[in-house]
Design an enzyme around this catalytic site. Structure first.
Site, PDB file in Angstrom:
ATOM      1  N   GLU A 164       0.814  -1.223   0.000  1.00 10.67           N
ATOM      2  CA  GLU A 164       0.000   0.000   0.000  1.00 10.67           C
ATOM      3  C   GLU A 164       0.848   1.273   0.000  1.00 10.67           C
ATOM      4  O   GLU A 164       0.317   2.367  -0.176  1.00 10.67           O
ATOM      5  CB  GLU A 164      -0.981  -0.006   1.183  1.00 10.67           C
ATOM      6  CG  GLU A 164      -0.346  -0.232   2.537  1.00 10.67           C
ATOM      7  CD  GLU A 164       0.060   1.061   3.205  1.00 10.67           C
ATOM      8  OE1 GLU A 164      -0.633   2.061   3.029  1.00 10.67           O
ATOM      9  OE2 GLU A 164       1.077   1.050   3.909  1.00 10.67           O
ATOM     10  N   HIS A 186      -3.142  -3.037   3.784  1.00 11.12           N
ATOM     11  CA  HIS A 186      -2.350  -2.467   4.870  1.00 11.12           C
ATOM     12  C   HIS A 186      -1.774  -3.580   5.741  1.00 11.12           C
ATOM     13  O   HIS A 186      -0.583  -3.588   6.083  1.00 11.12           O
ATOM     14  CB  HIS A 186      -3.235  -1.538   5.704  1.00 11.12           C
ATOM     15  CG  HIS A 186      -2.490  -0.433   6.381  1.00 11.12           C
ATOM     16  ND1 HIS A 186      -1.995  -0.538   7.652  1.00 11.12           N
ATOM     17  CD2 HIS A 186      -2.166   0.813   5.957  1.00 11.12           C
ATOM     18  CE1 HIS A 186      -1.399   0.585   7.996  1.00 11.12           C
ATOM     19  NE2 HIS A 186      -1.490   1.431   6.984  1.00 11.12           N
TER      20      HIS A 186
END
Length: 361
Positions: free
Chosen positions: A14, A310
């Site tokens: 990410e 994440h």
């Protein structure tokens, strides 16, 4: 003999600030020199912002590191850690940037100190895309107690965007020992609460948020609380808390300009519903935050209901420092078991010194 520098690519996964923060925490605790390149390459404004720079400089102070590239907008740093030093520290972000994220960056290292550390933090305490003070204390730190983590916190002033100015303190005790964290079942429901924290905005905003909780979740008046708080900036956050015999989860949403109170409340309500309707024990955000302390300390396993990018990125970074530290398996659709092999580091195995510091970025 000097250890080989580990190169971490900040654009992987990410591509956010968590790659930087996790790398700093691991470097401090493991004594591993690291170069982090392409910092926050996945963000619209890449490089080090004030919050990230505060994390770097706080880490530098805590372990007397040699650092290069620690300036605003820099897209790389080189970080060579020294000895971890317990003591008295003050870190000010200088904006409404998250103080919780600064604290989480240095917490693992301070747990390895020979004595207690006292930390004063100033900046944002209730931010979008970051754990609030309440989440940090009632959810994150509460869960870590089984690992042998002991930290006492006290909030003096709330800090909302854009002025920040929130203040809080923490006492971090050295980690002596702990148990493996095993969160595979929630257990029985114990309590629930919906709380709004509001500063300098009309009271009808928090009232409408809580009415939405009653409407959508069918909660009772006794579950609701409105709290007026002191802050330099106007602000509001709604916090929904579920307590079970084996775990605590909190679901939050921060008010935003030109977005209706009902919509803000709906964000937290929908997150709670997704969790409640799953078989997960640990929510998405707590899952991400537990990984690193579990890998450094006693390890364990938990079940979560989302494998966000994440979380996946954080696992990849940790495994670059500690080979095969974390394994994941999908046990049913969108439900995952995460197993962590902990190093069981503690304060007895680290040489430390006492330090005093006052850092404002």
């Amino acid at each position: 003999m000097k250890r080989k520098v580990l190169v971490i690519d900040g654009s992987q996964g990410e591509g956010g600030g968590q790659i930087l923060r996790s790398s700093l925490s691991l470097a401090m605790c493991l004594g591993q020199p690291v170069k982090i390149k392409n910092i926050r390459a996945g963000r619209k404004k890449s490089g080090l912002l004030r919050q990230h720079l505060t994390c770097v400089r706080a880490a530098k102070e805590v372990c007397d590191a040699e650092v290069s590239g620690d300036e605003l907008c820099s897209d790389y740093i080189e970080f060579t850690p020294g000895k971890i030093k317990h003591g008295d520290y003050r870190f000010a972000v200088g904006t409404a940037g998250s103080t919780s994220l600064v604290f989480q960056t240095i917490l693992p290292a301070l747990l390895l100190g020979k004595g207690m550390s006292n930390i004063e933090l100033e900046g944002g305490t209730h931010n979008q895309q970051a754990p609030s003070f309440e989440f940090l204390t009632a959810c994150f730190l509460k869960t870590l107690e089984i690992l042998g983590v002991k930290a006492n916190t006290e909030l003096q002033r709330y800090g909302f965007y854009p002025n920040g100015g929130g203040q809080w303190t923490a006492q971090v005790h050295p980690r002596i020992s702990g148990q493996r964290l095993k969160l595979l079942e929630r257990g029985e429901p114990v309590a629930r609460s919906a709380t709004t924290f509001t500063a300098k905005i009309p009271q009808h905003v928090s009232q409408r948020e809580l009415k939405q909780v009653v409407r959508k979740l069918k909660w009772k008046e006794q579950d609701l609380r409105e709290i007026l708080v002191d802050s330099f900036s106007p602000g509001n956050i709604i916090s929904l808390k579920l307590e079970f015999t084996n775990c605590v989860e909190i679901f939050e949403a921060v008010a935003q300009r030109n977005i209706r109170a009902e919509t803000i409340a709906g964000t937290a309500i929908n997150a709670l519903k997704r969790y409640r309707n799953s078989s997960a024990v640990v929510g998405e955000y707590l899952a991400d935050q537990l990984l690193l302390p579990m890998a450094l300390f006693s390890g364990g396993s938990f079940i979560t209901h989302e494998m966000s990018q994440h979380v996946a990125t954080n696992i990849a970074v940790i495994n670059q420092f500690i080979d095969s530290a974390i394994q994941t398996s999908e046990i049913e659709s969108d439900t995952y078991k995460i197993e962590v092999q902990g190093l069981n580091l503690n304060s007895d195995g680290i040489k430390t010194e006492v330090q005093k510091s006052d850092l404002i970025v």
